[in-house]
Design a protein around this motif. Sequence first.
Motif, PDB file in Angstrom:
ATOM      1  N   GLU A  32      47.911  13.071  18.643  1.00  0.00           N
ATOM      2  CA  GLU A  32      48.142  12.553  19.999  1.00  0.00           C
ATOM      3  C   GLU A  32      48.558  13.712  20.904  1.00  0.00           C
ATOM      4  OE1 GLU A  32      47.430   9.551  20.865  1.00  0.00           O
ATOM      5  OE2 GLU A  32      47.045   8.859  18.816  1.00  0.00           O
ATOM      6  N   VAL A  73      40.520  13.420  19.076  1.00  0.00           N
ATOM      7  CA  VAL A  73      39.904  12.423  19.962  1.00  0.00           C
ATOM      8  C   VAL A  73      39.809  11.112  19.177  1.00  0.00           C
ATOM      9  CG1 VAL A  73      37.876  11.873  21.364  1.00  0.00           C
ATOM     10  CG2 VAL A  73      38.550  14.274  21.018  1.00  0.00           C
ATOM     11  N   TYR A 128      35.429  14.023  24.148  1.00  0.00           N
ATOM     12  CA  TYR A 128      36.248  15.222  23.903  1.00  0.00           C
ATOM     13  C   TYR A 128      36.691  15.873  25.222  1.00  0.00           C
ATOM     14  CZ  TYR A 128      36.481  20.322  23.685  1.00  0.00           C
ATOM     15  OH  TYR A 128      36.818  21.623  23.913  1.00  0.00           O
ATOM     16  N   ARG A 175      39.359  13.689  27.044  1.00  0.00           N
ATOM     17  CA  ARG A 175      40.642  13.755  26.326  1.00  0.00           C
ATOM     18  C   ARG A 175      41.319  15.128  26.538  1.00  0.00           C
ATOM     19  NH1 ARG A 175      44.468  10.673  23.301  1.00  0.00           N
ATOM     20  NH2 ARG A 175      44.786  11.578  21.252  1.00  0.00           N
ATOM     21  N   GLN A 225      42.958  15.439  29.870  1.00  0.00           N
ATOM     22  CA  GLN A 225      44.262  14.735  29.879  1.00  0.00           C
ATOM     23  C   GLN A 225      45.330  15.602  29.199  1.00  0.00           C
ATOM     24  OE1 GLN A 225      43.277  11.137  27.780  1.00  0.00           O
ATOM     25  NE2 GLN A 225      42.211  10.226  29.511  1.00  0.00           N
TER      26      GLN A 225
END
Length: 430
Positions: free
Chosen positions: A154, A179, A204, A207, A210
């Motif tokens: 995470e 991911v 990917y 993510r 982010q």
Amino acid sequence: MSTRLRRRDFLGVLAAPALMRGMPTPKIKDVSVIATAPGGLRLVVVKILTDQDGLYGYGCGTFTQRADLVVEAVNRYLRPLLVGRPADAIGDLWEAMYNSSYWRNGPVLNNAISGVDQALWDIKGRQAGMPVYELLGGKCRQGAMIYSHASGAEIADTLDSARKIMARGIKAVRLQVAVPGYAAYGAGQRRPATGDPVFDPYAYVRRTLQLFEAGRKELGPEVHLLHDVHERVPPRLAVQFAKALEQYNLFYMEDALAPEDIDYFREIRKNCTTPLAMGELFNSPHEWNMLIRERLIDYIRVHVTQAGGLTPSWKLATMAEAFQVRTAWHGPGDVSPIGHCANVTLDLVCRNFGIQEWSPSNERIDEVFDGYPQMKDGYLLANEKPGWGVEINEKAAAKYPFGSFENGERKDLNGGWGVVRTPDGTVINQ
Ligand code: MG
């Protein structure tokens, strides 16, 4: 002047450095290979003995995915070429090895050449009583800034890992995150029970953006952040990704494109200022010359043994300096401690050093190799001993053979990384 006379003069020049010091030129007496995997990764080290008592050297030739072939290349092809030749003519021997196969520039042969090349530099340093960095002109910095890897399932896990790295005084961190539902490079491969791992380049990229939004916000503006794309996205998506990352002020984005797609670096340059590092899969100047000459990258990231060792990598660094491209030699666990010493040597002597990827040692590696470069406050230091300053416990090395065994039979003869596919089943770059 006859050809014979000219050749004799030439050989005289080759022998001159040792004669001028009043000592005989060391001759190569034997070439052998130490194949060992104390940390789990296959490491290949070439050992060269000379005809002078106690004068020998070690060089890294680690191509972990095809390690057995490097061993064969050294034993079957380079050893017969080298035995009896002067050990102090490194550049001459490099060219002889490189040209002797006619077909060249491949990773197996380049790694075999590197093992010999670095062993010859080790011998020269031991003979002079100096670390190799002194032979290259001496240090222009005291330590090499390193970066370390933070990853997690995470985003919060990756950032926790980064904080632990920063708490050790390390100033640069590579961030990777898994991911959900897919494989991801550098964050643990999620291997399904059946079939190959699946990687979705679009999931990917979303993510990872982010991750960097949270990373820059939570880790602060000062830490250097890096990311490795590992050549896994289509070129146009790589251009968009580099542009979207620009706001997070990366130290660099690594291997945004595969070596086959390097023309697209022009597109990335036109669209954003994200610093770019490239080249851990490169074998030769055919691949890096254009990128450096056109200033399409900021960091050259070659795996020193893959390029053929210290000799060509030093020349590459010098060429890159003229174009303000800095070095970031590949330095993960599939580099032997000898190879890490070659990396830090280049880091300390080249003015255009950028950053060094670093992998810590462990008890088993230290049992085999004595002299692993130490890290202090985020900087990698030379061990200050003659040559590479590394000694190998060959009995301990023999305790860690390549591969896993079942009923005496080796199970990993392929030695590669397997296959990764996109959701529609297409095989992609590892
Ligand atoms: Mg990489």
